[in-house]
Design an enzyme around this catalytic site. Structure first.
Site, short mmCIF file in Angstrom:
data_model
loop_
_atom_site.label_atom_id
_atom_site.label_comp_id
_atom_site.label_asym_id
_atom_site.label_seq_id
_atom_site.Cartn_x
_atom_site.Cartn_y
_atom_site.Cartn_z
N GLY A 191 -0.21 -4.63 -0.14
CA GLY A 191 -1.49 -3.96 -0.37
C GLY A 191 -1.38 -2.51 0.06
N PRO A 193 -1.66 1.18 1.91
CG PRO A 193 -1.01 3.42 1.82
CD PRO A 193 -1.33 2.26 0.97
CB THR A 195 -5.04 -2.63 4.14
OG1 THR A 195 -3.68 -2.82 3.81
CG2 THR A 195 -5.71 -1.75 3.10
N GLY A 196 -4.03 -2.79 7.53
CA GLY A 196 -3.91 -3.71 8.67
C GLY A 196 -2.79 -4.72 8.53
CB THR A 198 1.53 -2.98 11.15
OG1 THR A 198 2.13 -2.29 10.06
CG2 THR A 198 2.46 -2.97 12.34
CG HIS A 415 -15.02 -2.30 -16.48
ND1 HIS A 415 -14.54 -1.61 -17.58
CD2 HIS A 415 -14.07 -3.21 -16.17
CE1 HIS A 415 -13.35 -2.09 -17.90
NE2 HIS A 415 -13.03 -3.08 -17.05
CD GLU A 416 -13.83 -5.05 -12.59
OE1 GLU A 416 -13.54 -6.23 -12.85
OE2 GLU A 416 -13.09 -4.08 -12.87
CG HIS A 419 -13.79 -7.87 -17.12
ND1 HIS A 419 -13.17 -7.93 -18.35
CD2 HIS A 419 -13.36 -6.70 -16.56
CE1 HIS A 419 -12.44 -6.84 -18.53
NE2 HIS A 419 -12.54 -6.07 -17.46
CG ASP A 493 -9.76 -4.48 -19.20
OD1 ASP A 493 -9.04 -5.12 -18.40
OD2 ASP A 493 -10.87 -3.99 -18.91
P1 ADP Z 1 -0.60 -1.09 7.37
O1 ADP Z 1 0.48 -1.80 8.11
O2 ADP Z 1 -1.29 -1.96 6.35
O3 ADP Z 1 -0.22 0.23 6.79
P2 ADP Z 1 -1.73 -0.86 9.99
O4 ADP Z 1 -1.76 -2.26 10.43
O5 ADP Z 1 -0.61 -0.02 10.48
O6 ADP Z 1 -1.78 -0.76 8.41
O7 ADP Z 1 -3.12 -0.18 10.37
C1 ADP Z 1 -3.19 1.01 11.10
C2 ADP Z 1 -4.38 1.00 12.03
O8 ADP Z 1 -5.61 0.94 11.30
C3 ADP Z 1 -4.44 -0.23 12.91
O9 ADP Z 1 -3.67 -0.06 14.06
C4 ADP Z 1 -5.92 -0.33 13.24
O10 ADP Z 1 -6.29 0.56 14.25
C5 ADP Z 1 -6.57 0.13 11.96
N1 ADP Z 1 -6.89 -1.00 11.09
C6 ADP Z 1 -6.42 -1.22 9.84
N2 ADP Z 1 -6.93 -2.34 9.31
C7 ADP Z 1 -7.75 -2.85 10.25
C8 ADP Z 1 -8.57 -4.02 10.31
N3 ADP Z 1 -8.65 -4.88 9.29
N4 ADP Z 1 -9.26 -4.23 11.44
C9 ADP Z 1 -9.20 -3.38 12.47
N5 ADP Z 1 -8.44 -2.28 12.48
C10 ADP Z 1 -7.73 -1.99 11.38
ZN ZN Z 2 -11.43 -4.34 -16.99
#
Ligand code: ADP
Ligand code: ZN
Length: 583
Positions: A191, A193, A195-196, A198, A415-416, A419, A493
């Site tokens: 997904g 960058p 988005t959590g 790691t 749009h969605e 669908h 689409d």
């Molecule tokens: P990725 O690995 O997807 O690039 P990270 O895990 O490194 O993203 O996220 C970086 C920081 O963003 C995390 O250390 C946290 O502080 C914050 N973060 C991202 N997603 C979340 C989440 N779902 N809940 C809480 N904090 C988040």
């Molecule tokens: Zn569409």
């Protein structure tokens, strides 16, 4: 460069001095040894003519006769025959005291070698430093055992749910072994960058209370140049010694890019070797050791398929951008340790931060806190948050928050909704499990359709319906915004719809006018290929489009309702969609 040559000169000088002094000193020391046959030597001993023998050198014997003459002879026995000599009253000299020349030579040579080693090592010391830093980072993470848990991850409910199963796997692998169940080997999180991903991996280790070994795919190529494969093996060895653990490979695409034809890896054999080492290590697991390998990537489409095969990263979890509810929880989470003014409405802020990743939301709260601290204000207020918000957007090269998101959001919502609505209206078995206006890796909005599984054949009506579902987005846009305001959002689409229609006609023989011919065969023969397939495709697509529009116009109230709900909630699940349609 200059430094290098100074070193070399110094080195040569030292070796030179060493050799010269050795020759000089040993010349000075040189005595006249007369070479005699071994047999004669033995005879002399028997005749008691030998004064002393040196037993230093195993291949040669040196000594002195009683008359003072020095002799040297071969030593065929090559072993101590001290006893024999002593019994024959020969003095035995064994002490290994070195003469000064030899000491000096050895000292100088040692110095030379030392310098040489230092000199050669110098090039690598930077890399070694980096590696040390990395390895110590790993160790540091280990000492953090159990610190980060699922509580630290807001939103991402589905991913957490999926990972929760693994916690038990890691904790009690024996139980699963007993039932003959094999532990999943690898979990791939993919997904956008920030988005959590790691964070999720780390929290899995935390929940299971095991060590966390994070590495980055790009490090294997850049930092560990030439050593990638052995580093992988070391990493796994370390993890295995530790017992249960979570290994996390960020940016795995750096290691496992799709190999273009043959097995060249965009010119990097290094990457290939490292990847192979990884695959070998993963296959080497017996399965129930309590080690989970996790990896993350922003671009699953570029990954080498070898990585995705069973027994490798066979569990794949999409981590999408957070919807409004998830954003609210993330904002709440990152406000917990901060003095937030009561005037701040985090719900509203969540609504205003469409397309923000978790990392960006965290950054927003942090920047706000920094601004408040700089102003020495009592707590963080709306003004600070606004400033931080614009600072982040400017950094993103996006200008106005309401115009970027709201217009796009509305288009995407209709749009969605188009669908989803057409799916529900024309098919009985297809389920719409989720509609969302948050972009996913698959397209601009999110729309997930569960096509009834496990059917060997598709009927003509199935294909026709799928074409209409694909056209539903554009049809809704046209109905709501007018012919002149249709957008580029439908491009993929239309690609799908055209593909399906062409297959219907040219591959499956499902059109009366075209008949049963296969278009590929016709194209490959040198016949005149002008069989107006193109025109026929266009006509049929057009008919489908009219049908689709008709259904949507008839159900326009629902189209509005779904779109409005999407604007408000951003994501609707199956229950919510059905509820709207039942109203
Ligand atoms: P990725 O690995 O997807 O690039 P990270 O895990 O490194 O993203 O996220 C970086 C920081 O963003 C995390 O250390 C946290 O502080 C914050 N973060 C991202 N997603 C979340 C989440 N779902 N809940 C809480 N904090 C988040
Ligand atoms: Zn569409």
């Amino acid at each position: 460069m200059k430094k290098k040559s100074t070193f070399k000169i110094l080195l040569i000088l030292i070796i030179f001095i060493a050799l010269v002094s050795n020759i000089f000193l040993s010349l000075n020391n040189k005595k006249e040894y007369k070479e005699i046959p071994y047999k004669l030597f033995l005879e002399h001993i028997e005749k008691n003519l030998v004064q002393e023998v040196e037993l230093k050198d195993k291949s040669q014997l040196k000594g002195k006769f009683k008359n003072g003459d020095l002799f040297i002879t071969d030593n065929p026995r090559r072993e101590d025959f001290k006893e024999y000599l002593l019994l024959n009253n020969v003095e035995v000299i064994e002490d290994n005291s070195l003469i000064p020349a030899q000491i000096i030579t050895i000292m100088f040579l040692l110095m030379g070698i030392g310098l040489l080693a230092y000199f050669t090592n110098k090039n690598y010391s930077k890399q070694a430093e980096k590696e040390m830093a990395l390895m110590s980072k790993i160790d540091m993470e280990n000492s953090n055992k159990g610190k980060i848990t699922f509580e630290d991850v807001a939103g991402n409910e589905e991913a957490k749910e999926s990972l929760k199963e693994l916690v038990d796997f890691i904790k009690n692998p024996e139980i699963y072994s007993k039932y003959g169940a094999r532990m999943p080997r690898g979990v791939l999180l993919y997904g956008p960058p920030g988005t959590g991903k790691t964070l999720l991996a780390k929290s899995l280790a935390g929940e299971a209370n095991v060590s966390f070994y994070p590495v980055s795919g790009s490090d294997f190529i850049q930092v560990y140049a030439g050593l990638g494969a052995s580093r992988i093996r070391e990493l796994f060895k370390k993890a295995k010694e530790d017992g249960k653990s979570v290994i996390f490979i960020d940016e795995i695409d750096a290691l496992g890019k799709k190999r273009k034809g043959g097995n060249s890896h965009g010119g990097s054999e290094e990457g290939d070797r490292t990847l192979n080492a990884l695959l070998t290590e993963m296959s080497g697991f017996k399965g129930n050791e309590g080690i989970i390998v996790m990896a993350a990537t922003n671009r699953i489409d570029t990954l080498d398929e070898a990585l995705l095969r069973p027994g490798r990263f066979d569990r794949q979890i999409e981590i999408g951008l957070p919807d409004v509810n998830a954003r609210y929880s993330i904002l709440k989470l990152h406000s917990m340790n901060k003095p937030i003014s009561s005037e701040v409405d985090l719900r509203k802020l969540a609504l205003e931060t469409v397309y923000f990743s978790g990392a960006k939301l965290e950054n927003l709260m942090n920047e706000s806190a920094i601004i408040a601290a700089r102003n020495k204000d009592k707590n963080i207020n709306n003004e600070h948050i606004n400033k931080a918000y614009y600072a982040i957007l400017v950094g993103d090269e996006k200008k106005d928050r309401s115009s970027i998101s709201l217009g796009d959001k509305k288009i995407t919502a209709y749009h969605e909704a188009g669908h989803a609505l057409i799916t529900k209206k024309i098919t009985k078995n297809n389920r719409v499990t989720k509609v969302s206006i948050i972009p996913s890796t698959k397209g601009m909005g999110g729309f997930s359709l569960n096509i009834p599984p496990d059917r060997m054949y598709q009927t003509k009506i199935d294909i026709e319906n799928n074409i209409k579902i694909a056209l539903g987005g554009r049809a809704a846009e046209e109905i709501i915004f007018g012919k002149d305001n249709i957008t580029t959002g439908a491009s993929s689409d239309l690609k799908k719809a055209t593909e399906m229609t062409l297959a219907l006609l040219g591959n499956y023989g499902m059109d009366d006018k075209i008949g049963l011919i296969n278009y590929d065969i016709i194209l490959n023969s040198n016949l005149n290929t002008d069989i107006s397939l193109m025109e026929r495709t266009r006509d049929i697509l057009d008919n489908f489009y009219q049908d689709t529009k008709k259904v949507l116009v008839e159900n326009k109230i629902y189209l509005e309702k779904i779109a409005k709900a999407l604007l408000e909630k951003e994501t609707l699940d199956e229950v919510e969609i059905d509820k709207i349609l039942a109203s």
